[in-house]
Design a protein around this motif. Structure first.
Motif, PDB file in Angstrom:
ATOM      1  N   GLY A 125      -3.489  35.211  78.015  1.00  0.00           N
ATOM      2  CA  GLY A 125      -2.819  34.889  79.272  1.00  0.00           C
ATOM      3  C   GLY A 125      -3.740  34.542  80.424  1.00  0.00           C
ATOM      4  O   GLY A 125      -3.286  34.362  81.560  1.00  0.00           O
ATOM      5  N   GLY A 130      -5.100  31.850  80.959  1.00  0.00           N
ATOM      6  CA  GLY A 130      -4.805  30.475  81.384  1.00  0.00           C
ATOM      7  C   GLY A 130      -5.552  29.403  80.595  1.00  0.00           C
ATOM      8  O   GLY A 130      -5.701  28.272  81.061  1.00  0.00           O
ATOM      9  N   LYS A 131      -5.993  29.738  79.387  1.00  0.00           N
ATOM     10  CA  LYS A 131      -6.773  28.789  78.581  1.00  0.00           C
ATOM     11  C   LYS A 131      -5.971  27.532  78.266  1.00  0.00           C
ATOM     12  O   LYS A 131      -6.447  26.406  78.463  1.00  0.00           O
ATOM     13  CB  LYS A 131      -7.238  29.448  77.268  1.00  0.00           C
ATOM     14  CG  LYS A 131      -8.136  30.660  77.473  1.00  0.00           C
ATOM     15  CD  LYS A 131      -8.524  31.326  76.178  1.00  0.00           C
ATOM     16  CE  LYS A 131      -7.395  32.016  75.451  1.00  0.00           C
ATOM     17  NZ  LYS A 131      -6.751  33.120  76.189  1.00  0.00           N
ATOM     18  N   THR A 132      -4.750  27.709  77.783  1.00  0.00           N
ATOM     19  CA  THR A 132      -3.959  26.532  77.392  1.00  0.00           C
ATOM     20  C   THR A 132      -3.577  25.717  78.631  1.00  0.00           C
ATOM     21  O   THR A 132      -3.622  24.484  78.603  1.00  0.00           O
ATOM     22  CB  THR A 132      -2.683  26.957  76.620  1.00  0.00           C
ATOM     23  OG1 THR A 132      -3.056  27.896  75.612  1.00  0.00           O
ATOM     24  CG2 THR A 132      -2.008  25.766  75.963  1.00  0.00           C
ATOM     25  N   THR A 133      -3.240  26.404  79.710  1.00  0.00           N
ATOM     26  CA  THR A 133      -2.879  25.690  80.939  1.00  0.00           C
ATOM     27  C   THR A 133      -4.067  24.862  81.432  1.00  0.00           C
ATOM     28  O   THR A 133      -3.918  23.710  81.852  1.00  0.00           O
ATOM     29  CB  THR A 133      -2.427  26.685  82.037  1.00  0.00           C
ATOM     30  OG1 THR A 133      -1.507  27.613  81.467  1.00  0.00           O
ATOM     31  CG2 THR A 133      -1.752  25.982  83.199  1.00  0.00           C
ATOM     32  N   ASP A 192       1.198  27.047  71.550  1.00  0.00           N
ATOM     33  CA  ASP A 192       0.136  26.420  72.348  1.00  0.00           C
ATOM     34  C   ASP A 192      -0.208  25.042  71.783  1.00  0.00           C
ATOM     35  O   ASP A 192      -0.424  24.079  72.538  1.00  0.00           O
ATOM     36  CB  ASP A 192      -1.121  27.306  72.387  1.00  0.00           C
ATOM     37  CG  ASP A 192      -0.941  28.510  73.305  1.00  0.00           C
ATOM     38  OD1 ASP A 192       0.163  28.644  73.878  1.00  0.00           O
ATOM     39  OD2 ASP A 192      -1.888  29.298  73.452  1.00  0.00           O
ATOM     40  N   LYS A 250      -6.774  31.070  88.210  1.00  0.00           N
ATOM     41  CA  LYS A 250      -5.668  31.603  89.018  1.00  0.00           C
ATOM     42  C   LYS A 250      -6.148  31.933  90.431  1.00  0.00           C
ATOM     43  O   LYS A 250      -5.761  32.954  91.021  1.00  0.00           O
ATOM     44  CB  LYS A 250      -5.002  32.824  88.336  1.00  0.00           C
ATOM     45  CG  LYS A 250      -4.615  32.551  86.869  1.00  0.00           C
ATOM     46  CD  LYS A 250      -3.654  33.557  86.290  1.00  0.00           C
ATOM     47  CE  LYS A 250      -3.436  33.294  84.801  1.00  0.00           C
ATOM     48  NZ  LYS A 250      -2.481  34.164  84.157  1.00  0.00           N
ATOM     49  N   ASP A 258      -5.243  30.609  92.947  1.00  0.00           N
ATOM     50  CA  ASP A 258      -4.090  30.564  93.863  1.00  0.00           C
ATOM     51  C   ASP A 258      -3.490  31.949  94.090  1.00  0.00           C
ATOM     52  O   ASP A 258      -2.724  32.160  95.033  1.00  0.00           O
ATOM     53  CB  ASP A 258      -3.018  29.602  93.306  1.00  0.00           C
ATOM     54  CG  ASP A 258      -2.601  29.936  91.879  1.00  0.00           C
ATOM     55  OD1 ASP A 258      -1.446  30.273  91.650  1.00  0.00           O
ATOM     56  OD2 ASP A 258      -3.470  29.889  90.969  1.00  0.00           O
ATOM     57  N   ALA A 281      -5.709  26.474  87.447  1.00  0.00           N
ATOM     58  CA  ALA A 281      -5.141  25.492  86.513  1.00  0.00           C
ATOM     59  C   ALA A 281      -3.740  25.096  86.985  1.00  0.00           C
ATOM     60  O   ALA A 281      -3.194  24.100  86.538  1.00  0.00           O
ATOM     61  CB  ALA A 281      -5.088  26.074  85.112  1.00  0.00           C
TER      62      ALA A 281
HETATM   63  N1  LIG Z   1      -0.580  31.389  89.178  1.00  0.00           N
HETATM   64  C1  LIG Z   1      -1.228  30.852  88.141  1.00  0.00           C
HETATM   65  N2  LIG Z   1      -0.742  30.999  86.922  1.00  0.00           N
HETATM   66  C2  LIG Z   1      -1.406  30.440  85.904  1.00  0.00           C
HETATM   67  C3  LIG Z   1      -2.588  29.683  86.095  1.00  0.00           C
HETATM   68  N3  LIG Z   1      -3.023  29.286  84.880  1.00  0.00           N
HETATM   69  C4  LIG Z   1      -2.158  29.742  83.987  1.00  0.00           C
HETATM   70  N4  LIG Z   1      -1.167  30.429  84.585  1.00  0.00           N
HETATM   71  C5  LIG Z   1      -0.030  31.095  83.975  1.00  0.00           C
HETATM   72  O1  LIG Z   1      -0.521  32.169  83.154  1.00  0.00           O
HETATM   73  C6  LIG Z   1       0.315  32.330  82.004  1.00  0.00           C
HETATM   74  C7  LIG Z   1      -0.542  32.281  80.762  1.00  0.00           C
HETATM   75  O2  LIG Z   1      -1.131  30.983  80.668  1.00  0.00           O
HETATM   76  P1  LIG Z   1      -1.655  30.361  79.309  1.00  0.00           P
HETATM   77  O3  LIG Z   1      -2.303  29.086  79.642  1.00  0.00           O
HETATM   78  O4  LIG Z   1      -0.582  30.327  78.287  1.00  0.00           O
HETATM   79  O5  LIG Z   1      -2.709  31.461  78.886  1.00  0.00           O
HETATM   80  P2  LIG Z   1      -3.629  31.532  77.594  1.00  0.00           P
HETATM   81  O6  LIG Z   1      -4.934  32.041  78.026  1.00  0.00           O
HETATM   82  O7  LIG Z   1      -3.606  30.243  76.885  1.00  0.00           O
HETATM   83  O8  LIG Z   1      -2.893  32.654  76.746  1.00  0.00           O
HETATM   84  P3  LIG Z   1      -3.059  32.984  75.169  1.00  0.00           P
HETATM   85  O9  LIG Z   1      -3.130  31.699  74.431  1.00  0.00           O
HETATM   86  O10 LIG Z   1      -1.841  33.772  74.854  1.00  0.00           O
HETATM   87  O11 LIG Z   1      -4.292  33.798  75.037  1.00  0.00           O
HETATM   88  C8  LIG Z   1       1.344  31.211  82.058  1.00  0.00           C
HETATM   89  O12 LIG Z   1       2.520  31.722  82.622  1.00  0.00           O
HETATM   90  C9  LIG Z   1       0.718  30.201  83.010  1.00  0.00           C
HETATM   91  O13 LIG Z   1       1.666  29.396  83.691  1.00  0.00           O
HETATM   92  C10 LIG Z   1      -3.062  29.543  87.418  1.00  0.00           C
HETATM   93  O14 LIG Z   1      -4.105  28.923  87.708  1.00  0.00           O
HETATM   94  N5  LIG Z   1      -2.347  30.139  88.389  1.00  0.00           N
END
Ligand SMILES: Nc1nc2c(ncn2[C@@H]2O[C@H](COP(=O)(O)OP(=O)(O)OP(=O)(O)O)[C@@H](O)[C@H]2O)c(=O)[nH]1
Ligand SMILES: [Mg+2]
Length: 370
Positions: A43, A45-48, A76, A169, A171, A201
């Protein structure tokens, strides 16, 4: 009494993994693909980040592909595939990290697709992914504001092996009381050489710095290959200093365009291998009596070297250099370490050991320069 036999399971797993990772790296090098291992907590934010990056890179005409690692499911992978890029979803079946074999299979599935950057999204985890090399050029740790400032202190290895930390994040900074200065302090305490980019992101803040990082990486990938060869005889005390340097360098995460060779006391047997690598620069490290203080390390001019300077070699170092220059056109440097004693059945001396550390630092500096 019977002898106890020990199997080093961990060591052999890492050795096997490293050898597949080196093969992956070679394939990526031949195809000129810059490979980025993206790690971080679940979570963070890697995928985002990858979604936003892929779009921004597409706008610049840079082709990307992603190997997406998750314990289970393809959520993802699907998020990224809708952007129209090649994506392979790897399910690790419970394993908390990607390994080099998974990446090898992923690369096979991607096939000869043209790409400039291959992103690997590792499984969300701050521990295990740090232990497994994949064949990447660089590792990037995506940490995020809601995780708190202390992650670099609690999971130092992950930060230490990464070239870049993205603090995502941004923001959310104003809502969380997150102390950026404290994070910075913990980060550099755990990983002194790491770069830091504050990014969102979601809003796009900090994306320019991240794009610059990727552009520099792609440029570096195209830069000429560096071969570092250590030579000497480990049975003869300080004569093994060059090999010791190489041994230490092998433990580091070196750039994809750097190859390290332990040539022992038979560098003449490695000339074909070195030529095949088509290097732009070759650095040979050897124990050389150049009249310095024991443990001094310095770059030497091949022309000034007298034949058999370090007495134990059965060949002439200047001739070897001349041969490499003729075959490859590479710039050749000799890094000499002043020995204290070269004699059978002696350990490497303390001053020579200090020379080894100095030489490692000098090589690091050369490698890091564009
Ligand atoms: N406020 C905010 N939320 C973010 C940001 N980047 C990602 N998110 C939120 O964080 C949550 C997790 O983001 P992902 O991109 O799925 O995280 P991840 O690291 O890929 O997660 P895994 O693949 O499960 O390890 C989602 O609800 C995104 O919308 C950011 O820069 N700001
Ligand atoms: Mg993800």
């Amino acid at each position: 009494m019977k002898k106890v036999r020990t199997i080093q399971v961990g060591a052999s797993i890492f050795e096997e993994n490293d050898s597949v990772a080196r093969a992956n790296m070679q394939v990526l090098k031949e195809r000129g693909v810059f490979c980025v291992n993206v790690m971080g907590s679940p979570g963070s934010g890697k995928t985002t980040l990858l979604e936003r990056s892929v779009r921004a890179l597409l706008d610049k005409g840079i082709r990307t592909a992603v190997i997406e690692g998750d314990i289970n499911g393809s959520l993802d992978g699907e998020r990224l595939a809708v952007l129209g890029i090649p994506v392979v979803q790897v399910n690790t079946g419970g394993a908390c990290h990607m390994d080099a074999n998974m990446v090898r299979k992923g690369m096979e599935m991607l096939g000869p697709d043209k790409m400039d950057i291959l992103f690997i999204e590792n499984v969300g985890n701050l521990v295990c992914p740090a232990e497994f090399r994949l064949g990447e050029d660089v590792s990037v740790i995506v940490s995020s504001v809601p995780e708190g400032e202390e992650k670099p202190l609690k999971y130092p290895l992950m930060f230490r092996i990464s070239s870049l930390c993205i603090l995502n994040k941004s923001d959310l900074l104003e809502f969380t009381g997150f102390k950026i200065e404290r994070f910075r302090e913990y980060l550099f305490e755990s990983a002194s050489g790491i770069d830091l980019i504050l990014l969102s992101a979601r809003t796009g803040e900090g994306m320019n710095g991240w794009m610059d990082f990727l552009a520099r990486g792609m440029d570096k990938k195209k830069s000429p290959r560096i071969v570092v060869a250590g030579m000497g005889d480990r049975m003869k005390g300080d004569d093994g200093a060059g090999c010791e340097v190489v041994e230490m360098l092998k433990k580091e995460r070196l750039d994809g365009n750097v190859s390290v060779i332990d040539a022992g006391n038979a560098i003449e047997n490695y000339l074909g291998v070195i030529s095949k690598m088509k290097p732009g620069r070759v650095i040979i490290i050897d124990a050389v009596d150049f009249g310095g203080r024991p443990g001094d390390a310095r770059f030497l001019d091949a022309a000034s070297l007298v034949e058999n300077t370090s007495s134990t070699h059965t060949f002439s170092l200047p001739l070897i250099i001349e041969h490499i220059r003729r075959e490859t056109g590479a710039e050749c440097l000799i890094l000499g370490i002043q020995p204290e004693r070269i004699s059978f059945s002696h350990e490497i001396s303390l001053p020579a050991r200090q020379g080894v550390s100095k030489a490692v630092g000098m090589i690091r500096e050369i490698i890091s320069k564009p």
